[in-house]
Write a protein that holds these residues in place. Structure first.
Motif, PDB file in Angstrom:
ATOM      1  N   ASN A 116       0.810  -1.220   0.000  1.00 18.03           N
ATOM      2  CA  ASN A 116       0.000   0.000   0.000  1.00 18.03           C
ATOM      3  C   ASN A 116       0.845   1.273   0.000  1.00 18.03           C
ATOM      4  N   ALA A 117       2.157   1.125   0.057  1.00 16.32           N
ATOM      5  CA  ALA A 117       3.039   2.290   0.112  1.00 16.32           C
ATOM      6  C   ALA A 117       3.087   2.999  -1.243  1.00 16.32           C
ATOM      7  N   PHE A 118       3.338   4.296  -1.206  1.00 18.08           N
ATOM      8  CA  PHE A 118       3.491   5.071  -2.430  1.00 18.08           C
ATOM      9  C   PHE A 118       4.737   4.600  -3.173  1.00 18.08           C
ATOM     10  N   ALA A 119       4.723   4.777  -4.470  1.00 25.02           N
ATOM     11  CA  ALA A 119       5.901   4.485  -5.273  1.00 25.02           C
ATOM     12  C   ALA A 119       7.019   5.448  -4.878  1.00 25.02           C
ATOM     13  N   THR A 120       8.240   4.964  -4.971  1.00 20.80           N
ATOM     14  CA  THR A 120       9.412   5.807  -4.773  1.00 20.80           C
ATOM     15  C   THR A 120      10.128   5.872  -6.120  1.00 20.80           C
ATOM     16  N   THR A 121      11.342   6.380  -6.140  1.00 17.77           N
ATOM     17  CA  THR A 121      12.095   6.417  -7.392  1.00 17.77           C
ATOM     18  C   THR A 121      13.417   5.697  -7.197  1.00 17.77           C
ATOM     19  N   GLY A 122      13.944   5.166  -8.291  1.00 17.55           N
ATOM     20  CA  GLY A 122      15.210   4.447  -8.237  1.00 17.55           C
ATOM     21  C   GLY A 122      15.467   3.747  -9.561  1.00 17.55           C
ATOM     22  N   ILE A 123      16.414   2.843  -9.565  1.00 15.49           N
ATOM     23  CA  ILE A 123      16.738   2.071 -10.758  1.00 15.49           C
ATOM     24  C   ILE A 123      15.779   0.883 -10.824  1.00 15.49           C
ATOM     25  N   ASP A 124      15.115   0.718 -11.969  1.00 12.09           N
ATOM     26  CA  ASP A 124      14.105  -0.321 -12.133  1.00 12.09           C
ATOM     27  C   ASP A 124      14.671  -1.462 -12.979  1.00 12.09           C
ATOM     28  N   ASP A 125      14.782  -2.650 -12.384  1.00  9.26           N
ATOM     29  CA  ASP A 125      15.264  -3.816 -13.136  1.00  9.26           C
ATOM     30  C   ASP A 125      14.186  -4.900 -13.230  1.00  9.26           C
ATOM     31  N   ARG A 126      12.906  -4.504 -13.057  1.00 10.86           N
ATOM     32  CA  ARG A 126      11.806  -5.470 -13.059  1.00 10.86           C
ATOM     33  C   ARG A 126      10.766  -5.240 -14.148  1.00 10.86           C
ATOM     34  N   ASN A 127      10.653  -4.026 -14.647  1.00 16.95           N
ATOM     35  CA  ASN A 127       9.524  -3.673 -15.502  1.00 16.95           C
ATOM     36  C   ASN A 127       9.959  -3.218 -16.886  1.00 16.95           C
ATOM     37  N   ASN A 128       9.077  -3.425 -17.870  1.00 17.53           N
ATOM     38  CA  ASN A 128       9.367  -2.988 -19.223  1.00 17.53           C
ATOM     39  C   ASN A 128       8.656  -1.674 -19.566  1.00 17.53           C
ATOM     40  N   VAL A 129       8.192  -0.978 -18.554  1.00 20.28           N
ATOM     41  CA  VAL A 129       7.704   0.392 -18.671  1.00 20.28           C
ATOM     42  C   VAL A 129       8.342   1.174 -17.535  1.00 20.28           C
ATOM     43  N   GLU A 130       8.949   2.310 -17.873  1.00 15.72           N
ATOM     44  CA  GLU A 130       9.547   3.175 -16.858  1.00 15.72           C
ATOM     45  C   GLU A 130       9.121   4.603 -17.137  1.00 15.72           C
ATOM     46  N   GLN A 131       8.924   5.370 -16.053  1.00 20.24           N
ATOM     47  CA  GLN A 131       8.519   6.765 -16.213  1.00 20.24           C
ATOM     48  C   GLN A 131       9.229   7.634 -15.187  1.00 20.24           C
ATOM     49  N   VAL A 132       9.759   8.749 -15.664  1.00 18.12           N
ATOM     50  CA  VAL A 132      10.325   9.778 -14.790  1.00 18.12           C
ATOM     51  C   VAL A 132       9.394  10.976 -14.870  1.00 18.12           C
ATOM     52  N   LEU A 133       9.001  11.477 -13.719  1.00 19.16           N
ATOM     53  CA  LEU A 133       8.132  12.650 -13.633  1.00 19.16           C
ATOM     54  C   LEU A 133       8.818  13.692 -12.760  1.00 19.16           C
ATOM     55  N   ILE A 134       8.955  14.896 -13.305  1.00 15.81           N
ATOM     56  CA  ILE A 134       9.466  16.031 -12.527  1.00 15.81           C
ATOM     57  C   ILE A 134       8.316  17.032 -12.471  1.00 15.81           C
ATOM     58  N   LYS A 135       7.677  17.125 -11.298  1.00 13.74           N
ATOM     59  CA  LYS A 135       6.463  17.938 -11.142  1.00 13.74           C
ATOM     60  C   LYS A 135       6.720  19.427 -11.366  1.00 13.74           C
ATOM     61  N   ASN A 136       7.749  19.969 -10.768  1.00 13.04           N
ATOM     62  CA  ASN A 136       8.032  21.405 -10.846  1.00 13.04           C
ATOM     63  C   ASN A 136       9.504  21.635 -11.176  1.00 13.04           C
ATOM     64  N   PRO A 137       9.906  21.343 -12.404  1.00 15.61           N
ATOM     65  CA  PRO A 137      11.332  21.500 -12.726  1.00 15.61           C
ATOM     66  C   PRO A 137      11.707  22.975 -12.875  1.00 15.61           C
ATOM     67  N   ALA A 138      12.950  23.263 -12.577  1.00 15.73           N
ATOM     68  CA  ALA A 138      13.474  24.590 -12.887  1.00 15.73           C
ATOM     69  C   ALA A 138      13.576  24.697 -14.405  1.00 15.73           C
ATOM     70  N   SER A 139      13.327  25.860 -14.946  1.00 15.01           N
ATOM     71  CA  SER A 139      13.457  26.053 -16.393  1.00 15.01           C
ATOM     72  C   SER A 139      14.911  25.857 -16.792  1.00 15.01           C
ATOM     73  N   GLY A 140      15.107  25.277 -17.974  1.00 18.80           N
ATOM     74  CA  GLY A 140      16.469  25.081 -18.465  1.00 18.80           C
ATOM     75  C   GLY A 140      16.558  23.863 -19.350  1.00 18.80           C
ATOM     76  N   LEU A 141      17.779  23.388 -19.545  1.00 17.08           N
ATOM     77  CA  LEU A 141      18.033  22.222 -20.379  1.00 17.08           C
ATOM     78  C   LEU A 141      18.173  20.981 -19.510  1.00 17.08           C
ATOM     79  N   TYR A 142      17.567  19.892 -19.979  1.00 16.81           N
ATOM     80  CA  TYR A 142      17.632  18.604 -19.294  1.00 16.81           C
ATOM     81  C   TYR A 142      18.057  17.545 -20.307  1.00 16.81           C
ATOM     82  N   ARG A 143      18.801  16.564 -19.840  1.00 17.62           N
ATOM     83  CA  ARG A 143      19.267  15.469 -20.688  1.00 17.62           C
ATOM     84  C   ARG A 143      18.452  14.215 -20.380  1.00 17.62           C
ATOM     85  N   ILE A 144      17.800  13.675 -21.409  1.00 17.19           N
ATOM     86  CA  ILE A 144      17.097  12.400 -21.285  1.00 17.19           C
ATOM     87  C   ILE A 144      18.109  11.312 -21.610  1.00 17.19           C
TER      88      ILE A 144
END
Length: 174
Positions: A116-144
């Motif tokens: 029942n715990a909320f999802a956390t973030t980290g390295i995923d070695d179990r799933n074939n779908v991954e998502q990164v969400l940044i709710k309020n990023p600072a404006s600028g350049l980001y590297r995917i």
């Protein structure tokens, strides 16, 4: 309300309007800006810069992984990805790294509190779908960054893998 996936609803309901809007935005900004298909060889990392204006920024990847080799018992906690693909986002200078959502599988003890715990973030070695969400990023350049890190220990030999990528909240670089 969970900020990411959970064991009761997974990723939630499919939002067809949002999907159509993303396809239209990709056409408007230039095909392949927000929707991409990448062929990833084992050991290769693919990365590119995008602009972010401070609104919610999200990157999702998915791939059709071949079935792993089952060990013979139900709810096996052993990761079984044949092709382990990893996603992360970095600020342009690499000072901040943002990882995908993960859930605590707790498949051996099956404790309700972990399920029942909320999802956390980290390295995923179990799933074939991954998502990164940044709710309020600072404006600028980001590297995917997307890397084919190989396979999971004791599994089948990984191979070149096609990966689908969807981004939102970013702007194309001129």
């Amino acid at each position: 309300l969970n900020p990411g996936p959970d064991y009761q609803t997974g990723w939630g309901l499919f939002n067809a309007v949002s999907a159509v809007e993303l396809v239209e935005l990709d056409a408007q900004d230039g095909r392949g800006t927000h929707l991409k298909e990448l062929e990833m060889a084992v050991g290769v990392t693919n990365s590119w810069l995008v602009g972010v204006n401070g609104s919610e920024f999200k990157v999702t990847i998915g791939w059709n992984d071949p079935p792993g080799v089952p060990t013979g018992y139900a709810d096996d906690p052993t990761p079984m990805l044949v092709n382990d693909i990893d996603l992360w986002i970095e600020t342009e200078d690499g000072a901040q790294v943002f990882r995908p959502w993960i859930l605590d599988p707790d498949l051996q003890n099956e404790r309700e509190t972990n399920r029942n715990a909320f999802a956390t973030t980290g390295i995923d070695d179990r799933n074939n779908v991954e998502q990164v969400l940044i709710k309020n990023p600072a404006s600028g350049l980001y590297r995917i960054c997307i890397a084919h890190t190989g396979g999971t220990a004791g599994g089948q030999t990984p191979t070149t893998q096609w990966v689908s990528v969807a981004t939102s909240g970013d702007t194309p670089l001129s």
